[in-house]
Every structure is written in C-alpha cells, then in structure tokens.
Design an enzyme around this catalytic site. Sequence first.
Site, PDB file in Angstrom:
ATOM      1  N   GLU A   1       0.830  -1.204   0.000  1.00 43.57           N
ATOM      2  CA  GLU A   1       0.000   0.000   0.000  1.00 43.57           C
ATOM      3  C   GLU A   1       0.868   1.259   0.000  1.00 43.57           C
ATOM      4  O   GLU A   1       0.540   2.252  -0.660  1.00 43.57           O
ATOM      5  CB  GLU A   1      -0.906  -0.015   1.236  1.00 43.57           C
ATOM      6  CG  GLU A   1      -1.975   1.059   1.245  1.00 43.57           C
ATOM      7  CD  GLU A   1      -2.888   0.958   2.448  1.00 43.57           C
ATOM      8  OE1 GLU A   1      -3.743   1.841   2.600  1.00 43.57           O
ATOM      9  OE2 GLU A   1      -2.742   0.003   3.239  1.00 43.57           O
TER      10      GLU A   1
ATOM     11  N   GLU B   1     -10.373   0.546   9.412  1.00 46.35           N
ATOM     12  CA  GLU B   1     -10.269  -0.223   8.176  1.00 46.35           C
ATOM     13  C   GLU B   1     -11.653  -0.556   7.619  1.00 46.35           C
ATOM     14  O   GLU B   1     -11.891  -0.475   6.408  1.00 46.35           O
ATOM     15  CB  GLU B   1      -9.477  -1.507   8.424  1.00 46.35           C
ATOM     16  CG  GLU B   1      -8.032  -1.281   8.831  1.00 46.35           C
ATOM     17  CD  GLU B   1      -7.189  -0.753   7.674  1.00 46.35           C
ATOM     18  OE1 GLU B   1      -6.636  -1.548   6.923  1.00 46.35           O
ATOM     19  OE2 GLU B   1      -7.095   0.499   7.566  1.00 46.35           O
TER      20      GLU B   1
ATOM     21  N   GLU C   1     -11.861  10.244  11.316  1.00 46.21           N
ATOM     22  CA  GLU C   1     -12.021   9.873   9.913  1.00 46.21           C
ATOM     23  C   GLU C   1     -12.897  10.894   9.186  1.00 46.21           C
ATOM     24  O   GLU C   1     -12.591  11.331   8.074  1.00 46.21           O
ATOM     25  CB  GLU C   1     -12.645   8.479   9.821  1.00 46.21           C
ATOM     26  CG  GLU C   1     -12.520   7.828   8.463  1.00 46.21           C
ATOM     27  CD  GLU C   1     -11.090   7.445   8.103  1.00 46.21           C
ATOM     28  OE1 GLU C   1     -10.760   7.561   6.905  1.00 46.21           O
ATOM     29  OE2 GLU C   1     -10.315   7.063   8.988  1.00 46.21           O
TER      30      GLU C   1
END
Length: 227
Positions: free
Chosen positions: A94, A146, A216
């Site tokens: 990633e 996630e 987030e």
Amino acid sequence: MEGKQVIEKAGMIETWIRKHTLLYTGATRHPFLLSIRDGTLDFSSFKKWLGQNFIVFRTLLPFVASVLLKAWKDSDEKSDVDMLLNIMASMNHENSCFKTDASKWSVSLTSVVPQKATLEYCRFLESLGSTEVEYVVALTVFCIMETAFYEGFAHCLEDGTKIPEELTEFCQRYGSDGFRRQCQALQNAANRLLEKAPNDVRSKAEVNLVKGLEHEIELWNMSRREV
C-alpha cells in the site's frame, strides 16, 4: 457490483456501529465519497486528501506495529499475530501504491503540510501506541478505521455509479474482496476479545472507536475545505 456487508454475525463491533450509526454513516457515506461515486468530485480535493491521508498512513504504520506487539504479548489466540503480520505485509504494498498515486496526481509527498485534522488524527493514533493502552482497545480502533474505509470505497463501486476513470483503480483497491476479508478478520478478532473484556476496558474501546470515526470524518471534511 452490489454493496457488500463486512459484518457476518452479531458482535460488539456491529452493536456499536448500529448505536453510533450517524457517525458511521458520516464516515462511510461522506459527501467526499459520494462525489467520487456520482462522478462530481473536484480532483483538487482528491489531491489534497491524498497528501494528507499519506501522512496519516505513515503514522498508521507504527501504530499497527504497536498493535502487533500487543497481540504478541497479550492475545489469547496466536492467529492474531499472523493476521497482523499479513496486514503489515499488505501495508508495505500500500505504501508503494500511495507513492505511485502521488506521482500520477503530481502530489509531492515530501512537501505536504499537515492540516489540523491530520495532526489530530496522527496524535490520536500515537496515543494508542502507548503500552498503557490495552490490546483490545487498539485493535478495536484499527478494526473500525479499516472497516469504515472499506465500506466507503465499496459503496463507490456499486452498480450504477459513475466513478471517474482516473479513480477506478484506487476505489477497486480499497473496495476489494481482499480488503473486505481483512476487515472481517479484524472484526472477528475484536469481537472475540471484546466479549471477554472487563466492562471498563470495553467502555474504553467504545469511546476510542467513536473518536476514530470522528477523526475519519474530519479528514474527509478537511479535503473539502479551502485552506
């Protein structure tokens, strides 16, 4: 592709997602993500988010390493260590993908100035790396981060969406079956540990789950603000 559900059985993570549904929806159906889905995203917002998210990602690496160390010391299942090792291996890939994306979008990762939301998110992750933070608490936060990320990008890939061609590969990376399985593994482990955790530790995990979702959302919000 039809929308996929990460959650396959009831557990504390599912219960908290339902309890904090407004926050979870804010993280997984944010206007930034919806603009990707309907093809109206301002690419300058994506470039801004990409640079800031890379800073968070670079902080996420030592955080996950700390979760791995906690698992090695405290987990009741040896398989947790293998799971986290596999995730760290995928994060190495990633990291390379982020650099490729940055080059593609002409984003200089070495000169990105972290915004307030980014710095606060990073400080939050760093605080969870403390030895005083229980393994189940740190794992719960990693799980919700996630899972929310997967759910957001999987939604962008549903039938009838109009993702810009330039972002198709990016969305497919984070809305993939492989990422879904990773999220499910994290959730299964977190649910197992939360079921056994004392009430005070479980409450601490929920508080930090909420904080993770709030950070987030603020990162998505930041990408749409004028600096």
